[in-house]
Design a protein around this motif. Structure first.
Motif, PDB file in Angstrom:
ATOM      1  N   GLN A  72       0.837  -1.199   0.000  1.00  0.00           N
ATOM      2  CA  GLN A  72       0.000   0.000   0.000  1.00  0.00           C
ATOM      3  C   GLN A  72       0.877   1.255   0.000  1.00  0.00           C
ATOM      4  N   ARG A  73       0.462   2.241  -0.790  1.00  0.00           N
ATOM      5  CA  ARG A  73       1.185   3.510  -0.802  1.00  0.00           C
ATOM      6  C   ARG A  73       0.899   4.278   0.489  1.00  0.00           C
ATOM      7  N   VAL A  74       1.907   4.972   0.988  1.00  0.00           N
ATOM      8  CA  VAL A  74       1.763   5.783   2.196  1.00  0.00           C
ATOM      9  C   VAL A  74       2.255   7.190   1.870  1.00  0.00           C
ATOM     10  N   TYR A  75       1.426   8.182   2.171  1.00  0.00           N
ATOM     11  CA  TYR A  75       1.731   9.561   1.791  1.00  0.00           C
ATOM     12  C   TYR A  75       2.023  10.476   2.971  1.00  0.00           C
ATOM     13  N   GLY A  76       2.040   9.931   4.183  1.00  0.00           N
ATOM     14  CA  GLY A  76       2.340  10.772   5.338  1.00  0.00           C
ATOM     15  C   GLY A  76       1.760  10.165   6.601  1.00  0.00           C
ATOM     16  N   TYR A  77       1.639  11.010   7.622  1.00  0.00           N
ATOM     17  CA  TYR A  77       1.160  10.568   8.926  1.00  0.00           C
ATOM     18  C   TYR A  77       0.015  11.445   9.406  1.00  0.00           C
ATOM     19  N   ALA A  78      -0.797  10.870  10.265  1.00  0.00           N
ATOM     20  CA  ALA A  78      -1.785  11.624  11.029  1.00  0.00           C
ATOM     21  C   ALA A  78      -1.411  11.461  12.495  1.00  0.00           C
ATOM     22  N   LEU A  88       0.276  15.198   8.673  1.00  0.00           N
ATOM     23  CA  LEU A  88       1.648  15.519   8.307  1.00  0.00           C
ATOM     24  C   LEU A  88       2.008  14.793   7.012  1.00  0.00           C
ATOM     25  N   PRO A  89       1.792  15.410   5.865  1.00  0.00           N
ATOM     26  CA  PRO A  89       2.110  14.746   4.594  1.00  0.00           C
ATOM     27  C   PRO A  89       3.612  14.720   4.338  1.00  0.00           C
ATOM     28  N   TYR A  90       4.054  13.708   3.610  1.00  0.00           N
ATOM     29  CA  TYR A  90       5.441  13.686   3.153  1.00  0.00           C
ATOM     30  C   TYR A  90       5.647  14.818   2.133  1.00  0.00           C
ATOM     31  N   LEU A 260      10.968  10.993  15.001  1.00  0.00           N
ATOM     32  CA  LEU A 260      12.189  11.483  14.368  1.00  0.00           C
ATOM     33  C   LEU A 260      13.373  10.754  14.951  1.00  0.00           C
ATOM     34  N   ALA A 261      13.793   9.711  14.226  1.00  0.00           N
ATOM     35  CA  ALA A 261      14.896   8.843  14.652  1.00  0.00           C
ATOM     36  C   ALA A 261      14.652   8.486  16.116  1.00  0.00           C
ATOM     37  N   GLY A 262      15.204   7.780  16.900  1.00  0.00           N
ATOM     38  CA  GLY A 262      14.795   7.402  18.252  1.00  0.00           C
ATOM     39  C   GLY A 262      14.723   8.548  19.215  1.00  0.00           C
ATOM     40  N   ALA A 263      15.230   9.756  18.835  1.00  0.00           N
ATOM     41  CA  ALA A 263      15.275  10.878  19.763  1.00  0.00           C
ATOM     42  C   ALA A 263      13.888  11.365  20.127  1.00  0.00           C
ATOM     43  N   PHE A 284       4.098  18.341  19.829  1.00  0.00           N
ATOM     44  CA  PHE A 284       2.837  18.226  19.090  1.00  0.00           C
ATOM     45  C   PHE A 284       2.465  19.558  18.446  1.00  0.00           C
ATOM     46  N   ASP A 285       2.553  20.660  19.204  1.00  0.00           N
ATOM     47  CA  ASP A 285       2.173  21.973  18.676  1.00  0.00           C
ATOM     48  C   ASP A 285       3.133  22.432  17.582  1.00  0.00           C
ATOM     49  N   TYR A 286       4.405  22.110  17.727  1.00  0.00           N
ATOM     50  CA  TYR A 286       5.412  22.478  16.710  1.00  0.00           C
ATOM     51  C   TYR A 286       5.084  21.809  15.375  1.00  0.00           C
ATOM     52  N   LEU A 287       4.801  20.498  15.411  1.00  0.00           N
ATOM     53  CA  LEU A 287       4.447  19.778  14.192  1.00  0.00           C
ATOM     54  C   LEU A 287       3.134  20.280  13.597  1.00  0.00           C
ATOM     55  N   SER A 288       2.240  20.773  14.455  1.00  0.00           N
ATOM     56  CA  SER A 288       0.937  21.245  13.993  1.00  0.00           C
ATOM     57  C   SER A 288       0.999  22.617  13.344  1.00  0.00           C
ATOM     58  N   LEU A 289       2.141  23.304  13.442  1.00  0.00           N
ATOM     59  CA  LEU A 289       2.280  24.634  12.844  1.00  0.00           C
ATOM     60  C   LEU A 289       2.243  24.581  11.323  1.00  0.00           C
ATOM     61  N   GLY A 290       2.583  23.421  10.743  1.00  0.00           N
ATOM     62  CA  GLY A 290       2.603  23.292   9.293  1.00  0.00           C
ATOM     63  C   GLY A 290       3.855  23.894   8.685  1.00  0.00           C
ATOM     64  N   GLY A 291       3.897  23.946   7.375  1.00  0.00           N
ATOM     65  CA  GLY A 291       5.062  24.510   6.694  1.00  0.00           C
ATOM     66  C   GLY A 291       6.324  23.745   7.010  1.00  0.00           C
ATOM     67  N   ILE A 292       7.422  24.459   7.145  1.00  0.00           N
ATOM     68  CA  ILE A 292       8.713  23.838   7.419  1.00  0.00           C
ATOM     69  C   ILE A 292       8.726  23.141   8.765  1.00  0.00           C
ATOM     70  N   PHE A 293       7.841  23.583   9.675  1.00  0.00           N
ATOM     71  CA  PHE A 293       7.819  22.988  11.016  1.00  0.00           C
ATOM     72  C   PHE A 293       7.296  21.552  10.997  1.00  0.00           C
ATOM     73  N   SER A 294       6.499  21.208  10.004  1.00  0.00           N
ATOM     74  CA  SER A 294       6.058  19.813   9.857  1.00  0.00           C
ATOM     75  C   SER A 294       6.799  19.114   8.724  1.00  0.00           C
ATOM     76  N   SER A 295       6.980  19.812   7.578  1.00  0.00           N
ATOM     77  CA  SER A 295       7.633  19.164   6.432  1.00  0.00           C
ATOM     78  C   SER A 295       9.090  18.852   6.721  1.00  0.00           C
ATOM     79  N   GLY A 296       9.759  19.705   7.518  1.00  0.00           N
ATOM     80  CA  GLY A 296      11.163  19.437   7.859  1.00  0.00           C
ATOM     81  C   GLY A 296      11.334  18.142   8.634  1.00  0.00           C
ATOM     82  N   PRO A 297      10.666  17.999   9.794  1.00  0.00           N
ATOM     83  CA  PRO A 297      10.776  16.739  10.532  1.00  0.00           C
ATOM     84  C   PRO A 297      10.272  15.534   9.752  1.00  0.00           C
ATOM     85  N   VAL A 298       9.168  15.698   8.996  1.00  0.00           N
ATOM     86  CA  VAL A 298       8.628  14.563   8.262  1.00  0.00           C
ATOM     87  C   VAL A 298       9.568  14.145   7.136  1.00  0.00           C
TER      88      VAL A 298
END
Length: 378
Positions: A72-78, A88-90, A260-263, A284-298
């Protein structure tokens, strides 16, 4: 009895061993792969291949190994926490449409890789149990192994590569591993059910640790429950069932990463420590900001950005974000103390990773020598 001499011996035919055998075989190397059990494995590891991993399959010419296995194709995370969610899309916008994650039954993927390796004329795939390395003056010359029919054999090669996984009986002869087992995964298969976001992994930040859901076929969803401690509740006595019903089930029902890696995994686990709780909220709030704050870690999580420095920068960005939440608009003595412990705790998580990667590799990668494969033998 001694078997024929080859260029390279590979111990283990899992993901690493089979892929390596394919790459070496295509280069014209004579490869002897020895695997303890060539039956299809039934394991929960390696079921979700990140987009970066799929790109590596393409590089190796192995992308067809995820075909015809109901992958199955996977395009990101919820991401779910306390009744709220964040998608959080890839970051796949600039990549070929075929590039995405792939999730599947681990054993089916392994068998495809093995068949691909065995199809090469210069690769010999054999079932056998390697019992020891053959050494001469501190140099590994080959291996001793027991064949499927019980014969004691010895194989020699200029290079031996050990890829026999976490249950390796050779590891202690090669290094002194420091194994930390903070928890164990328990896997369940849910049949004929749907996730809120199709073709996405789902991570619930539960107490005491995350719960993961992702498809492994067109009709099956894998549920992974992380159980803290080195031992899981026994199944035979019913303790496991009680744990899942009483502790785990209410949380997915209430709120219906691999981090994000075991850290960041340590950050996402629930804790009674106010500093750890604040770090978890900030993450959680950092990832929810969107933009680079989610796409970077993802992009790190998905394997599209392999740079360890990016992990460190985003990790400390989460810590600083958490500190800002504590100190603004008006800091109190208690909040300052929690903030100091938050930064100290974050440093305690990330510094061992920096040390393991190496300062030079992390911050000055261009100065690290690059090693290239030699031309194939004639």
């Amino acid at each position: 009895m001694t078997s024929g001499i080859t260029d390279i011996i590979v111990v283990g035919a899992g993901v690493a061993g089979s892929s390596l055998a394919c790459a070496l075989g295509k280069d014209g190397r004579r490869v002897h792969v020895i695997e303890r059990d060539l039956a299809e494995p039934d394991r929960i590891v390696g079921e979700l291949l990140q987009p970066g991993g799929y790109l590596k399959l393409v590089d190796l010419g192995l992308e067809d190994c995820v075909k015809e296995i109901d992958a199955q194709r996977v395009y990101g995370y919820a991401l779910y926490k306390d009744g709220t969610s964040s998608k959080l899309p890839y970051p796949l916008e600039n990549l070929h449409p075929d590039v995405a994650g792939r999730s599947f039954h681990h054993g089916r993927f392994i068998q495809k890789l093995r068949r691909k390796a065995a199809s090469l004329p210069s690769v010999r795939l054999e079932q056998g149990t390697v019992t020891s390395l053959v050494e001469e003056k501190g140099v590994v010359k080959g291996v001793k192994y027991k064949s499927k029919d019980g014969q004691e054999l010895t194989a020699f090669a200029p290079l031996t590569i050990v890829c026999d996984g976490c249950y390796s009986n050779l590891r202690r002869s090669l290094c002194y591993p420091k194994v930390d087992v903070p928890s164990c995964f328990v896997g369940l298969v849910l049949e004929n059910c749907e996730l809120p976001y199709a073709n996405h992994g789902h991570v619930i930040l539960a107490d005491p640790s995350p719960i993961l859901f992702y498809p492994i076929s067109s009709t099956e969803i894998r549920c992974l429950v992380d159980v803290p401690g080195q031992k899981v509740p026994p199944i035979s006595t019913g303790e496991m069932a009680n744990y899942l019903k009483a502790k785990v089930a209410p949380q997915p029902l209430a709120s219906t990463i691999n981090t994000l890696a075991g850290a960041l995994y340590k950050v996402l686990c629930a804790s009674t420590d106010p500093a750890r709780k604040e770090m978890r909220e900030a993450c959680f709030d950092y990832l929810s900001l969107g933009g680079i704050f989610s796409s970077g870690p993802v992009s790190i999580l998905s394997g599209l950005n392999p740079r360890p420095l990016s992990l460190v920068l985003h990790f400390f960005a989460v810590a600083v974000y958490g500190l800002g939440r504590l100190l603004l608009p008006f800091p109190s003595l208690n909040r300052i103390q929690i903030g100091a412990r938050l930064i100290s705790g974050a440093s305690g998580i990330i510094y061992p990773i920096i040390k393991a990667e190496g300062i030079r590799q992390m911050f000055f990668p261009v100065t690290v020598p690059a090693y290239h494969r030699a031309p194939p033998y004639n």
